[in-house]
Design a protein around this motif. Structure first.
Motif, PDB file in Angstrom:
ATOM      1  N   GLY A  37       0.813  -1.215   0.000  1.00  0.00           N
ATOM      2  CA  GLY A  37       0.000   0.000   0.000  1.00  0.00           C
ATOM      3  C   GLY A  37       0.841   1.257   0.000  1.00  0.00           C
ATOM      4  N   TYR A  38       1.891   1.276   0.828  1.00  0.00           N
ATOM      5  CA  TYR A  38       2.774   2.437   0.871  1.00  0.00           C
ATOM      6  C   TYR A  38       3.433   2.667  -0.489  1.00  0.00           C
ATOM      7  N   ALA A  39       3.983   1.601  -1.079  1.00  0.00           N
ATOM      8  CA  ALA A  39       4.705   1.731  -2.350  1.00  0.00           C
ATOM      9  C   ALA A  39       3.765   2.129  -3.490  1.00  0.00           C
ATOM     10  N   LYS A  40       2.581   1.522  -3.528  1.00  0.00           N
ATOM     11  CA  LYS A  40       1.641   1.843  -4.599  1.00  0.00           C
ATOM     12  C   LYS A  40       1.072   3.251  -4.448  1.00  0.00           C
ATOM     13  N   ALA A  41       0.877   3.714  -3.222  1.00  0.00           N
ATOM     14  CA  ALA A  41       0.393   5.081  -3.005  1.00  0.00           C
ATOM     15  C   ALA A  41       1.436   6.093  -3.470  1.00  0.00           C
ATOM     16  N   PHE A  42       2.701   5.848  -3.139  1.00  0.00           N
ATOM     17  CA  PHE A  42       3.764   6.743  -3.589  1.00  0.00           C
ATOM     18  C   PHE A  42       3.841   6.744  -5.112  1.00  0.00           C
ATOM     19  N   GLN A  43       3.758   5.565  -5.720  1.00  0.00           N
ATOM     20  CA  GLN A  43       3.817   5.464  -7.174  1.00  0.00           C
ATOM     21  C   GLN A  43       2.648   6.209  -7.825  1.00  0.00           C
ATOM     22  N   TYR A  44       1.471   6.057  -7.254  1.00  0.00           N
ATOM     23  CA  TYR A  44       0.287   6.747  -7.772  1.00  0.00           C
ATOM     24  C   TYR A  44       0.509   8.264  -7.779  1.00  0.00           C
ATOM     25  N   LEU A  45       1.015   8.794  -6.674  1.00  0.00           N
ATOM     26  CA  LEU A  45       1.253  10.230  -6.594  1.00  0.00           C
ATOM     27  C   LEU A  45       2.321  10.676  -7.591  1.00  0.00           C
ATOM     28  N   MET A  46       3.358   9.861  -7.745  1.00  0.00           N
ATOM     29  CA  MET A  46       4.400  10.195  -8.724  1.00  0.00           C
ATOM     30  C   MET A  46       3.845  10.181 -10.143  1.00  0.00           C
ATOM     31  N   ASP A  47       3.007   9.188 -10.437  1.00  0.00           N
ATOM     32  CA  ASP A  47       2.425   9.091 -11.782  1.00  0.00           C
ATOM     33  C   ASP A  47       1.518  10.268 -12.101  1.00  0.00           C
ATOM     34  N   GLN A  48       0.959  10.913 -11.092  1.00  0.00           N
ATOM     35  CA  GLN A  48       0.051  12.042 -11.298  1.00  0.00           C
ATOM     36  C   GLN A  48       0.788  13.374 -11.335  1.00  0.00           C
ATOM     37  N   SER A  49       2.103  13.339 -11.218  1.00  0.00           N
ATOM     38  CA  SER A  49       2.899  14.562 -11.081  1.00  0.00           C
ATOM     39  C   SER A  49       3.735  14.861 -12.310  1.00  0.00           C
ATOM     40  N   ILE A  79      12.619  12.585 -14.349  1.00  0.00           N
ATOM     41  CA  ILE A  79      12.350  11.893 -13.087  1.00  0.00           C
ATOM     42  C   ILE A  79      11.363  10.771 -13.368  1.00  0.00           C
ATOM     43  N   GLU A  80      11.748   9.556 -12.994  1.00  0.00           N
ATOM     44  CA  GLU A  80      10.886   8.392 -13.144  1.00  0.00           C
ATOM     45  C   GLU A  80      10.838   7.652 -11.819  1.00  0.00           C
ATOM     46  N   SER A  81       9.713   7.004 -11.568  1.00  0.00           N
ATOM     47  CA  SER A  81       9.551   6.220 -10.342  1.00  0.00           C
ATOM     48  C   SER A  81       9.086   4.824 -10.707  1.00  0.00           C
ATOM     49  N   TYR A  82       9.573   3.850  -9.963  1.00  0.00           N
ATOM     50  CA  TYR A  82       9.222   2.461 -10.201  1.00  0.00           C
ATOM     51  C   TYR A  82       8.878   1.788  -8.880  1.00  0.00           C
ATOM     52  N   ILE A  83       7.987   0.814  -8.946  1.00  0.00           N
ATOM     53  CA  ILE A  83       7.743  -0.068  -7.807  1.00  0.00           C
ATOM     54  C   ILE A  83       8.621  -1.289  -8.008  1.00  0.00           C
ATOM     55  N   VAL A  84       9.276  -1.700  -6.941  1.00  0.00           N
ATOM     56  CA  VAL A  84      10.093  -2.908  -7.001  1.00  0.00           C
ATOM     57  C   VAL A  84       9.704  -3.844  -5.863  1.00  0.00           C
ATOM     58  N   THR A  85       9.898  -5.120  -6.098  1.00  0.00           N
ATOM     59  CA  THR A  85       9.643  -6.110  -5.059  1.00  0.00           C
ATOM     60  C   THR A  85      10.903  -6.932  -4.857  1.00  0.00           C
ATOM     61  N   GLY A  86      11.001  -7.504  -3.688  1.00  0.00           N
ATOM     62  CA  GLY A  86      12.144  -8.335  -3.373  1.00  0.00           C
ATOM     63  C   GLY A  86      12.106  -8.709  -1.915  1.00  0.00           C
ATOM     64  N   THR A  87      13.264  -8.914  -1.344  1.00  0.00           N
ATOM     65  CA  THR A  87      13.348  -9.230   0.077  1.00  0.00           C
ATOM     66  C   THR A  87      14.187  -8.171   0.772  1.00  0.00           C
TER      67      THR A  87
END
Length: 151
Positions: free
Chosen positions: A47-59, A65-73
């Motif tokens: 939720g935190y990562a997707k919310a940040f990404q959403y705000l970046m995508d709307q800006s 400047i590009e933003s990405y969501i990443v997953t891992g450990t």
């Protein structure tokens, strides 16, 4: 971007109950919960990562400047194991944005894991360094397994 961090922190909190043994994971509403105005709908790192990404995508920003969501450990922070965070690329330089572990009461609060730059990569693990130190920041290496783009 720091305003996005503060707004997300103000709107939601970490869902500690999701860490209870036997709690199934798989909630597609994580992004909605951040912005729904209901203090009882808290989120995990997704939720935190997707919310940040959403705000970046709307800006719109000047420069590249590009933003990405990443997953891992992740080792440490809110707990060792699967994790989701963001990487922001500013004019070709990559910066870690871990909104989850920058929230109040976490290891990176208030912003020690927010826009932390110049990752060192060793064996597929990104170590984001604190200033000129050669020690991994906060002892929380983030091991990248995939990048998810929402564009």
């Amino acid at each position: 971007m720091r305003g996005y961090l503060k707004e997300i922190e103000d709107l939601t909190a970490y869902n500690d109950a999701a860490l209870d043994p036997g709690t199934p994971y798989g909630d597609p509403w994580q992004l909605i919960y951040v912005f729904d105005g209901d203090k009882s709908t808290n989120v995990v790192c997704e939720g935190y990562a997707k919310a940040f990404q959403y705000l970046m995508d709307q800006s719109s920003f000047s420069g590249k400047i590009e933003s990405y969501i990443v997953t891992g450990t992740m080792g440490g922070g809110t707990g060792e194991g699967p994790h989701m965070w963001n990487i922001v690329s500013i004019d070709g330089q990559n910066y870690l944005v871990d909104v989850t572990n920058s929230d109040t009461g976490t290891i990176g609060a208030p912003d020690k894991l927010f826009l932390v730059g110049n990752p060192t990569i060793k064996d597929g693990t990104q170590y984001f360094l604190d200033g000129e130190s050669t020690t991994p920041m906060m002892g929380t290496p983030h091991r990248l397994t995939r990048r998810i783009c929402f564009r």
